[in-house]
Design a protein around this motif. Structure first.
Motif, PDB file in Angstrom:
ATOM      1  N   VAL A  28       0.815  -1.221   0.000  1.00 56.12           N
ATOM      2  CA  VAL A  28       0.000   0.000   0.000  1.00 56.12           C
ATOM      3  C   VAL A  28       0.848   1.271   0.000  1.00 56.12           C
ATOM      4  O   VAL A  28       0.308   2.378  -0.033  1.00 56.12           O
ATOM      5  N   GLY A  29       2.172   1.133   0.041  1.00 60.76           N
ATOM      6  CA  GLY A  29       3.023   2.310  -0.005  1.00 60.76           C
ATOM      7  C   GLY A  29       4.473   1.938  -0.234  1.00 60.76           C
ATOM      8  O   GLY A  29       4.924   0.860   0.184  1.00 60.76           O
ATOM      9  N   ALA A  30       5.192   2.811  -0.923  1.00 59.44           N
ATOM     10  CA  ALA A  30       6.632   2.645  -1.124  1.00 59.44           C
ATOM     11  C   ALA A  30       7.246   4.040  -1.114  1.00 59.44           C
ATOM     12  O   ALA A  30       6.751   4.947  -1.804  1.00 59.44           O
ATOM     13  N   TYR A  31       8.329   4.201  -0.349  1.00 59.69           N
ATOM     14  CA  TYR A  31       8.882   5.544  -0.099  1.00 59.69           C
ATOM     15  C   TYR A  31      10.405   5.496  -0.109  1.00 59.69           C
ATOM     16  O   TYR A  31      11.014   4.623   0.524  1.00 59.69           O
ATOM     17  N   ALA A  32      11.004   6.439  -0.818  1.00 54.09           N
ATOM     18  CA  ALA A  32      12.448   6.632  -0.732  1.00 54.09           C
ATOM     19  C   ALA A  32      12.732   7.530   0.459  1.00 54.09           C
ATOM     20  O   ALA A  32      12.067   8.550   0.661  1.00 54.09           O
ATOM     21  N   ALA A  33      13.694   7.131   1.240  1.00 60.87           N
ATOM     22  CA  ALA A  33      14.023   7.850   2.470  1.00 60.87           C
ATOM     23  C   ALA A  33      15.482   8.288   2.411  1.00 60.87           C
ATOM     24  O   ALA A  33      16.076   8.380   1.346  1.00 60.87           O
ATOM     25  N   GLY A  34      16.065   8.553   3.567  1.00 63.88           N
ATOM     26  CA  GLY A  34      17.488   8.854   3.661  1.00 63.88           C
ATOM     27  C   GLY A  34      17.914   9.987   2.742  1.00 63.88           C
ATOM     28  O   GLY A  34      17.244  11.017   2.636  1.00 63.88           O
ATOM     29  N   SER A  35      19.025   9.788   2.046  1.00 60.16           N
ATOM     30  CA  SER A  35      19.587  10.849   1.214  1.00 60.16           C
ATOM     31  C   SER A  35      18.670  11.222   0.057  1.00 60.16           C
ATOM     32  O   SER A  35      18.654  12.383  -0.377  1.00 60.16           O
ATOM     33  N   VAL A  36      17.882  10.264  -0.445  1.00 62.38           N
ATOM     34  CA  VAL A  36      16.963  10.587  -1.535  1.00 62.38           C
ATOM     35  C   VAL A  36      15.876  11.525  -1.025  1.00 62.38           C
ATOM     36  O   VAL A  36      15.597  12.571  -1.620  1.00 62.38           O
ATOM     37  N   GLY A  37      15.263  11.176   0.092  1.00 56.97           N
ATOM     38  CA  GLY A  37      14.212  12.011   0.644  1.00 56.97           C
ATOM     39  C   GLY A  37      14.710  13.380   1.061  1.00 56.97           C
ATOM     40  O   GLY A  37      13.981  14.375   0.948  1.00 56.97           O
ATOM     41  N   LEU A  38      15.950  13.443   1.524  1.00 52.67           N
ATOM     42  CA  LEU A  38      16.517  14.709   1.997  1.00 52.67           C
ATOM     43  C   LEU A  38      17.180  15.515   0.880  1.00 52.67           C
ATOM     44  O   LEU A  38      17.770  16.559   1.131  1.00 52.67           O
ATOM     45  N   GLY A  39      17.103  15.009  -0.354  1.00 51.98           N
ATOM     46  CA  GLY A  39      17.669  15.736  -1.479  1.00 51.98           C
ATOM     47  C   GLY A  39      19.178  15.777  -1.507  1.00 51.98           C
ATOM     48  O   GLY A  39      19.764  16.723  -2.023  1.00 51.98           O
ATOM     49  N   ALA A  40      19.814  14.733  -0.967  1.00 55.40           N
ATOM     50  CA  ALA A  40      21.276  14.745  -0.862  1.00 55.40           C
ATOM     51  C   ALA A  40      21.913  13.495  -1.465  1.00 55.40           C
ATOM     52  O   ALA A  40      23.058  13.174  -1.138  1.00 55.40           O
ATOM     53  N   TYR A  41      21.203  12.805  -2.341  1.00 53.55           N
ATOM     54  CA  TYR A  41      21.745  11.573  -2.936  1.00 53.55           C
ATOM     55  C   TYR A  41      22.968  11.893  -3.793  1.00 53.55           C
ATOM     56  O   TYR A  41      22.944  12.801  -4.629  1.00 53.55           O
ATOM     57  N   GLN A  42      24.062  11.127  -3.559  1.00 51.62           N
ATOM     58  CA  GLN A  42      25.297  11.271  -4.319  1.00 51.62           C
ATOM     59  C   GLN A  42      25.592   9.954  -5.018  1.00 51.62           C
ATOM     60  O   GLN A  42      25.921   8.954  -4.353  1.00 51.62           O
ATOM     61  N   PRO A  43      25.472   9.892  -6.343  1.00 55.42           N
ATOM     62  CA  PRO A  43      25.818   8.651  -7.046  1.00 55.42           C
ATOM     63  C   PRO A  43      27.231   8.198  -6.689  1.00 55.42           C
ATOM     64  O   PRO A  43      28.162   8.995  -6.658  1.00 55.42           O
ATOM     65  N   ASP A 134      14.325   6.796  11.389  1.00 58.82           N
ATOM     66  CA  ASP A 134      14.066   6.758   9.949  1.00 58.82           C
ATOM     67  C   ASP A 134      12.616   7.100   9.637  1.00 58.82           C
ATOM     68  O   ASP A 134      12.323   7.816   8.670  1.00 58.82           O
ATOM     69  N   ARG A 135      11.692   6.603  10.457  1.00 59.90           N
ATOM     70  CA  ARG A 135      10.282   6.911  10.204  1.00 59.90           C
ATOM     71  C   ARG A 135       9.983   8.387  10.469  1.00 59.90           C
ATOM     72  O   ARG A 135       9.123   8.984   9.814  1.00 59.90           O
ATOM     73  N   SER A 136      10.689   8.997  11.415  1.00 60.66           N
ATOM     74  CA  SER A 136      10.541  10.437  11.633  1.00 60.66           C
ATOM     75  C   SER A 136      11.007  11.216  10.407  1.00 60.66           C
ATOM     76  O   SER A 136      10.354  12.187   9.984  1.00 60.66           O
ATOM     77  N   ILE A 137      12.121  10.804   9.822  1.00 62.35           N
ATOM     78  CA  ILE A 137      12.597  11.447   8.591  1.00 62.35           C
ATOM     79  C   ILE A 137      11.595  11.218   7.465  1.00 62.35           C
ATOM     80  O   ILE A 137      11.280  12.147   6.694  1.00 62.35           O
ATOM     81  N   LEU A 138      11.055  10.012   7.368  1.00 61.26           N
ATOM     82  CA  LEU A 138      10.051   9.732   6.345  1.00 61.26           C
ATOM     83  C   LEU A 138       8.829  10.630   6.514  1.00 61.26           C
ATOM     84  O   LEU A 138       8.267  11.133   5.529  1.00 61.26           O
ATOM     85  N   ALA A 150       4.003  10.702   2.291  1.00 60.08           N
ATOM     86  CA  ALA A 150       4.711  10.084   3.410  1.00 60.08           C
ATOM     87  C   ALA A 150       4.248  10.636   4.751  1.00 60.08           C
ATOM     88  O   ALA A 150       4.220   9.908   5.749  1.00 60.08           O
ATOM     89  N   ALA A 151       3.886  11.908   4.810  1.00 65.37           N
ATOM     90  CA  ALA A 151       3.434  12.504   6.071  1.00 65.37           C
ATOM     91  C   ALA A 151       2.155  11.860   6.576  1.00 65.37           C
ATOM     92  O   ALA A 151       1.877  11.879   7.784  1.00 65.37           O
ATOM     93  N   GLU A 152       1.354  11.272   5.669  1.00 65.99           N
ATOM     94  CA  GLU A 152       0.154  10.540   6.076  1.00 65.99           C
ATOM     95  C   GLU A 152       0.464   9.092   6.412  1.00 65.99           C
ATOM     96  O   GLU A 152      -0.177   8.489   7.279  1.00 65.99           O
ATOM     97  N   ALA A 153       1.431   8.514   5.725  1.00 67.24           N
ATOM     98  CA  ALA A 153       1.746   7.095   5.922  1.00 67.24           C
ATOM     99  C   ALA A 153       2.551   6.844   7.192  1.00 67.24           C
ATOM    100  O   ALA A 153       2.447   5.767   7.795  1.00 67.24           O
ATOM    101  N   PHE A 154       3.364   7.833   7.614  1.00 70.96           N
ATOM    102  CA  PHE A 154       4.254   7.666   8.757  1.00 70.96           C
ATOM    103  C   PHE A 154       3.972   8.747   9.796  1.00 70.96           C
ATOM    104  O   PHE A 154       4.008   9.937   9.478  1.00 70.96           O
ATOM    105  N   ALA A 155       3.726   8.310  11.021  1.00 72.03           N
ATOM    106  CA  ALA A 155       3.571   9.260  12.124  1.00 72.03           C
ATOM    107  C   ALA A 155       4.940   9.649  12.656  1.00 72.03           C
ATOM    108  O   ALA A 155       5.899   8.862  12.595  1.00 72.03           O
ATOM    109  N   ASP A 156       5.047  10.845  13.202  1.00 73.47           N
ATOM    110  CA  ASP A 156       6.307  11.291  13.784  1.00 73.47           C
ATOM    111  C   ASP A 156       6.429  10.768  15.212  1.00 73.47           C
ATOM    112  O   ASP A 156       5.448  10.323  15.833  1.00 73.47           O
ATOM    113  N   LEU A 157       7.646  10.823  15.740  1.00 77.44           N
ATOM    114  CA  LEU A 157       7.913  10.479  17.130  1.00 77.44           C
ATOM    115  C   LEU A 157       7.435  11.591  18.059  1.00 77.44           C
ATOM    116  O   LEU A 157       7.380  12.761  17.672  1.00 77.44           O
TER     117      LEU A 157
END
Length: 293
Positions: A28-43, A134-138, A150-157
């Motif tokens: 029911v959901g798929a989400y990129a997190a980490g560096s992708v979500g934060l706009g910092a992905y480095q190939p 990680d879920r807080s970042i998501l 993602a803000a609907e799929a994941f609750a914050d801490l």
């Protein structure tokens, strides 16, 4: 997803398709997190962090099939590796600080393979704090590949759980062996910048990439520097308290003295020499002092 590296964009589309083949309507959901979500992905440097959300608990057979379809040998990852975690929808929406995952997979050309088949199988010494953070970042900035925002799929801490998990994370880092000597220590830059990200989250209430968090703290430190001989010197992470906590060698994590360490850590990500182990650990201890108060 036009802003993503093209090989990464294709890979994420293929990953979602393969997961849907295995899970069907339970996905029911798929989400990129980490560096992708934060706009910092480095190939070539970054991992790919992905969270899948399923409607109900998965039996062991489906967990094993999912791992078989998504591991690097079956679906080559263009990054250093894939870090994938699957959560039930109820867990993702609960705001729990517990790991709570269905299955976890680490796989890649430059990442050791690891599959953990249930949250109870995660060794405590490997850290149980990662998942809630990680879920807080998501919640803040997850990149939706499938499903609701993602803000609907994941609750914050909760604030208390956030501080506790950040404190646990810093203590886990500090328990690792410190590279000896005054020479550059590869990986020390990530220790410094990871601590920056934690402190920015506590102070400013926002998750940033490690580099952006470092820049923000360095700017904080430069602004604080003119007051270091006055009110700032009485702050628990300034002056005598900071020097006592780190054996007299600590750069102040919020004063101008830390800016040089942070800037060297940022430069190390572009190929410059990293800081040494003792100064990175001293910085982490100073950040821990502030966060755990």
């Amino acid at each position: 997803m036009t802003d993503l590296d093209p090989p990464l964009r294709r890979y994420l589309a293929d990953l979602v398709a393969a997961a849907r083949d295995v899970l069907g309507d339970d996905l029911v959901g798929a989400y990129a997190a980490g560096s992708v979500g934060l706009g910092a992905y480095q190939p070539g440097r970054s991992d790919v962090d992905v969270a899948l959300v399923c409607a109900d608990a998965l039996d062991l057979g489906r967990r094993r099939e999912l791992v078989a379809r998504l591991r690097h040998e079956a679906l080559p990852c263009p990054a250093r590796g894939l870090e994938l975690v699957v959560y039930r929808r109820a867990v993702a929406r609960s705001g729990t600080p517990e790991p709570g995952f269905e299955v976890e997979l680490n796989t890649g050309a430059r990442m050791p393979f690891r599959a953990t088949w249930a949250a109870a199988g995660r060794p405590a010494e490997d850290g149980l704090f990662w998942y809630g953070l990680d879920r807080s970042i998501l919640h803040q900035c997850g990149y939706a590949l499938l499903g609701p925002p993602a803000a609907e799929a994941f609750a914050d801490l909760s604030p208390a759980d956030l501080r506790r998990l950040l404190t646990d994370a810093l203590r886990w880092w500090l328990a690792l062996p410190t590279p000896p000597g005054d020479g550059p220590a590869p990986g020390a830059e990530d220790a410094v910048l990871g601590a920056c990200r934690s402190l920015v989250k506590v102070r400013h209430g926002v998750w940033l990439s490690k580099v952006d968090a470092g820049r923000r703290l360095a700017a904080d430190g430069r602004r604080a520097a003119p007051s270091d001989d006055g009110a700032a010197a009485d702050h628990p992470t300034h002056g005598a308290a900071a020097r006592h906590a780190t054996g007299g060698e600590a750069p102040d994590p919020i004063g101008g003295g830390a800016a040089d360490l942070i800037e060297r850590s940022i430069a190390a990500r572009a190929g410059g020499p990293p800081p040494n182990g003792p100064e990175a650990r001293a910085f982490q201890r100073g950040v821990l002092d502030e966060i755990s108060r």
